[in-house]
Write a protein that holds these residues in place. Structure first.
Motif, mmCIF file in Angstrom:
data_model
loop_
_atom_site.group_PDB
_atom_site.id
_atom_site.type_symbol
_atom_site.label_atom_id
_atom_site.label_comp_id
_atom_site.label_asym_id
_atom_site.label_seq_id
_atom_site.Cartn_x
_atom_site.Cartn_y
_atom_site.Cartn_z
ATOM 1 N N GLY A 1 9.392 -42.992 -1.668
ATOM 2 C CA GLY A 1 9.763 -43.934 -2.713
ATOM 3 C C GLY A 1 9.148 -43.670 -4.064
ATOM 4 N N THR A 2 8.418 -42.568 -4.215
ATOM 5 C CA THR A 2 7.812 -42.302 -5.522
ATOM 6 C C THR A 2 8.826 -41.747 -6.528
ATOM 7 O OG1 THR A 2 7.002 -40.108 -4.864
ATOM 8 C CG2 THR A 2 5.499 -41.979 -4.586
ATOM 9 N N SER A 3 10.028 -41.385 -6.055
ATOM 10 C CA SER A 3 11.063 -41.044 -7.029
ATOM 11 C C SER A 3 11.464 -42.290 -7.818
ATOM 12 C CB SER A 3 12.296 -40.440 -6.347
ATOM 13 O OG SER A 3 12.900 -41.357 -5.443
ATOM 14 N N TYR A 4 11.138 -43.468 -7.284
ATOM 15 C CA TYR A 4 11.312 -44.725 -8.011
ATOM 16 C C TYR A 4 10.060 -45.083 -8.802
ATOM 17 C CZ TYR A 4 11.835 -49.751 -8.820
ATOM 18 O OH TYR A 4 11.896 -50.996 -9.412
ATOM 19 N N VAL A 5 8.907 -44.928 -8.188
ATOM 20 C CA VAL A 5 7.639 -45.365 -8.794
ATOM 21 C C VAL A 5 7.226 -44.478 -9.968
ATOM 22 C CG1 VAL A 5 5.162 -45.659 -8.373
ATOM 23 C CG2 VAL A 5 6.831 -46.396 -6.644
ATOM 24 N N LEU A 6 7.246 -43.173 -9.776
ATOM 25 C CA LEU A 6 6.698 -42.262 -10.791
ATOM 26 C C LEU A 6 7.423 -42.333 -12.132
ATOM 27 C CD1 LEU A 6 5.890 -39.193 -8.514
ATOM 28 C CD2 LEU A 6 4.241 -40.746 -9.590
ATOM 29 N N PRO A 7 8.766 -42.386 -12.176
ATOM 30 C CA PRO A 7 9.418 -42.469 -13.482
ATOM 31 C C PRO A 7 9.122 -43.768 -14.226
ATOM 32 C CG PRO A 7 10.987 -41.779 -11.794
ATOM 33 C CD PRO A 7 9.753 -42.265 -11.088
ATOM 34 N N ARG A 8 8.559 -44.746 -13.531
ATOM 35 C CA ARG A 8 8.280 -46.041 -14.145
ATOM 36 C C ARG A 8 6.822 -46.199 -14.558
ATOM 37 N NH1 ARG A 8 12.571 -45.976 -11.142
ATOM 38 N NH2 ARG A 8 14.361 -47.268 -11.762
ATOM 39 N N LEU A 9 6.032 -45.156 -14.379
ATOM 40 C CA LEU A 9 4.670 -45.168 -14.905
ATOM 41 C C LEU A 9 4.734 -44.953 -16.417
ATOM 42 C CD1 LEU A 9 2.683 -43.108 -12.236
ATOM 43 C CD2 LEU A 9 3.039 -45.587 -12.391
ATOM 44 N N HIS B 1 11.627 -32.225 -10.674
ATOM 45 C CA HIS B 1 12.018 -32.638 -12.023
ATOM 46 C C HIS B 1 13.357 -33.372 -11.988
ATOM 47 C CE1 HIS B 1 13.355 -32.309 -16.221
ATOM 48 N NE2 HIS B 1 12.064 -32.216 -16.525
ATOM 49 N N GLU B 2 14.304 -32.828 -11.244
ATOM 50 C CA GLU B 2 15.622 -33.459 -11.147
ATOM 51 C C GLU B 2 15.530 -34.785 -10.384
ATOM 52 O OE1 GLU B 2 19.820 -34.035 -11.388
ATOM 53 O OE2 GLU B 2 18.320 -32.962 -12.589
ATOM 54 N N LEU B 3 14.692 -34.835 -9.374
ATOM 55 C CA LEU B 3 14.515 -36.052 -8.584
ATOM 56 C C LEU B 3 14.030 -37.208 -9.450
ATOM 57 C CD1 LEU B 3 14.356 -37.250 -5.610
ATOM 58 C CD2 LEU B 3 11.936 -36.627 -5.698
ATOM 59 N N ALA C 1 14.875 -42.384 -12.209
ATOM 60 C CA ALA C 1 14.602 -43.288 -13.329
ATOM 61 C C ALA C 1 15.694 -44.324 -13.529
ATOM 62 C CB ALA C 1 14.408 -42.476 -14.616
ATOM 63 N N THR C 2 16.895 -44.062 -13.031
ATOM 64 C CA THR C 2 18.025 -44.980 -13.241
ATOM 65 C C THR C 2 18.483 -45.653 -11.941
ATOM 66 O OG1 THR C 2 19.674 -43.222 -12.943
ATOM 67 C CG2 THR C 2 18.814 -43.567 -15.166
ATOM 68 N N MET C 3 17.716 -45.500 -10.855
ATOM 69 C CA MET C 3 18.117 -46.013 -9.550
ATOM 70 C C MET C 3 17.128 -47.050 -9.043
ATOM 71 S SD MET C 3 19.026 -42.209 -8.048
ATOM 72 C CE MET C 3 19.449 -42.729 -6.380
ATOM 73 N N ASP C 4 17.589 -47.929 -8.139
ATOM 74 C CA ASP C 4 16.657 -48.873 -7.530
ATOM 75 C C ASP C 4 15.960 -48.211 -6.341
ATOM 76 O OD1 ASP C 4 18.507 -48.934 -5.424
ATOM 77 O OD2 ASP C 4 19.258 -50.935 -5.919
ATOM 78 N N LEU C 5 14.974 -48.894 -5.774
ATOM 79 C CA LEU C 5 14.172 -48.294 -4.709
ATOM 80 C C LEU C 5 15.001 -47.929 -3.477
ATOM 81 C CD1 LEU C 5 11.500 -47.374 -3.453
ATOM 82 C CD2 LEU C 5 11.112 -49.753 -2.756
ATOM 83 N N PRO C 6 15.866 -48.805 -2.951
ATOM 84 C CA PRO C 6 16.657 -48.395 -1.781
ATOM 85 C C PRO C 6 17.483 -47.136 -2.035
ATOM 86 C CG PRO C 6 16.760 -50.772 -2.032
ATOM 87 C CD PRO C 6 16.083 -50.235 -3.268
ATOM 88 N N ALA C 7 18.066 -47.037 -3.225
ATOM 89 C CA ALA C 7 18.855 -45.843 -3.544
ATOM 90 C C ALA C 7 17.962 -44.614 -3.645
ATOM 91 C CB ALA C 7 19.622 -46.057 -4.849
ATOM 92 N N CYS C 8 16.761 -44.775 -4.201
ATOM 93 C CA CYS C 8 15.828 -43.647 -4.296
ATOM 94 C C CYS C 8 15.406 -43.173 -2.905
ATOM 95 C CB CYS C 8 14.594 -44.051 -5.106
ATOM 96 S SG CYS C 8 14.852 -44.075 -6.899
ATOM 97 N N LEU C 9 15.123 -44.112 -2.017
ATOM 98 C CA LEU C 9 14.733 -43.736 -0.667
ATOM 99 C C LEU C 9 15.861 -43.011 0.060
ATOM 100 C CD1 LEU C 9 12.766 -46.966 0.318
ATOM 101 C CD2 LEU C 9 11.795 -44.655 0.170
#
Length: 336
Positions: A150-158, A270-272, A277-285
């Motif tokens: 789930g860090t593809s959701y968390v990291l872009p939001r830091l 990088h692409e992930l 950055a534009t997706m919610d957590l369920p979609a990122c997972l």
């Protein structure tokens, strides 16, 4: 079975449901039985009106949780056992989502090493507490995986470029630096952990705020301008070029680190984060789950885990060996 032999010890103590990750010799790395046991305990505590909050800890004093059991995943990948790999990541990501959606406070007491899967079982919770002994990182590009759980959701939001910097370099954050970076919520000195834990067992989640110490500006803040400028680069080669042009010791160290990582993993990461950055957590997972299928089949994964975890020679032979040889088409295909 004696609790000392259980890889997860889950019990109700006072008003708290406590979960202890208990594989200290493996630095509490998550294997399939641990993930299953933690998911069961989380569901049980969620539905028990006697439980006000959950406290998650790691046994042994050295680690909270050093990540997932990537050696076992590598063994499955080499054997062509896609079923084992699919089950592991599906259940792990399901646990990550359950924590994010938890209706009660989920308090992680991070004292020691916390990487990869350890981030996944803590970062989505309401309270992420670190001590001066905590060490956090997402070091997946070194083993040719990618920042998952789930860090593809968390990291872009830091803040600013911090997430991309952490993702590409696997930079290690000590204690208060993790608060500074936005990865955790509170810093509590190690000496006050017993007091905090006692209050949590009384069901008092507010004790986290009361016992937390302020975090002064540190290394992350000192380098924020460079992080934000450089790690906004549209490609990894562009980021490397900007680091080389910066001309500082810090920038040179970041560039040297990135150049040791799997070129394919860097491009995928990088692409992930760009997509996440534009997706919610369920979609990122779900995106991460699909990506695990392609990435674990790529030769770099087995080679990266071999070099870092199995043989520990830290001399991986990447394929391809250079970032310039990584095809954008091949990276896009890995996302399906």
């Amino acid at each position: 079975m004696d609790s000392s032999e259980q890889s997860v010890v889950a019990r109700i103590e006072g008003r708290a449901g406590t979960i202890l990750m208990n594989r200290p010799r493996a630095l509490n790395a998550l294997d399939q039985p641990m993930i299953d046991a933690m998911a069961e305990a989380a569901a049980r505590f969620r539905d028990d009106p006697a439980v006000s909050l959950v406290v998650l800890e790691g046994a042994g004093g050295r680690a909270f949780c050093a990540g997932g059991d990537v050696r076992a995943i590598r063994d499955a990948a080499v054997a062509g056992d896609a079923t084992t790999i699919e089950r592991f990541f599906t259940s792990e990501y399901g646990l990550n989502r359950a924590i994010a959606e938890y209706a009660k406070p989920w308090v992680s007491l991070i004292d020691g090493v916390c990487m990869g899967g350890g981030i996944g079982v803590s970062v989505h919770g309401s309270h992420r507490v670190v001590t001066e002994s905590a060490l956090l990182a997402m070091p997946e590009t070194a083993i040719a995986l990618f920042p998952d759980v789930g860090t593809s959701y968390v990291l872009p939001r830091l803040p600013g470029g911090v997430g991309m910097w952490l993702a590409l370099t696997g930079a290690r954050l000590r204690g208060a630096e993790a608060v500074e970076a936005g990865m955790v919520t509170h810093f509590v000195p190690k000496g006050r952990l017993p007091e905090l834990r006692a209050a949590l067992l009384d069901g008092d989640a507010g004790a986290v705020d009361r016992l937390a110490a302020p975090v002064p500006p540190g290394p992350v803040t000192a380098n924020r301008d460079a992080i934000d400028r450089i790690f906004a680069g549209v490609t990894v080669p562009a980021i490397l070029g900007a680091l080389d042009a910066e001309g500082t010791e810090w920038a040179a160290a970041q560039a040297a680190t990135i150049r040791r990582m799997s070129p394919t993993s860097l491009a995928v990461t990088h692409e992930l984060l760009r997509r996440g950055a534009t997706m919610d957590l369920p979609a990122c997972l779900e995106m991460e789950r699909g990506l695990t299928r392609a990435v674990t089949r790529h030769p770099d994964f087995a080679e990266g885990v071999r070099a870092v975890v199995v043989d520990k020679d830290n001399a991986p032979r990447w394929s391809p060996a250079r970032l310039e040889e990584v095809s954008e088409r091949d990276v896009a295909a890995m996302f399906g």
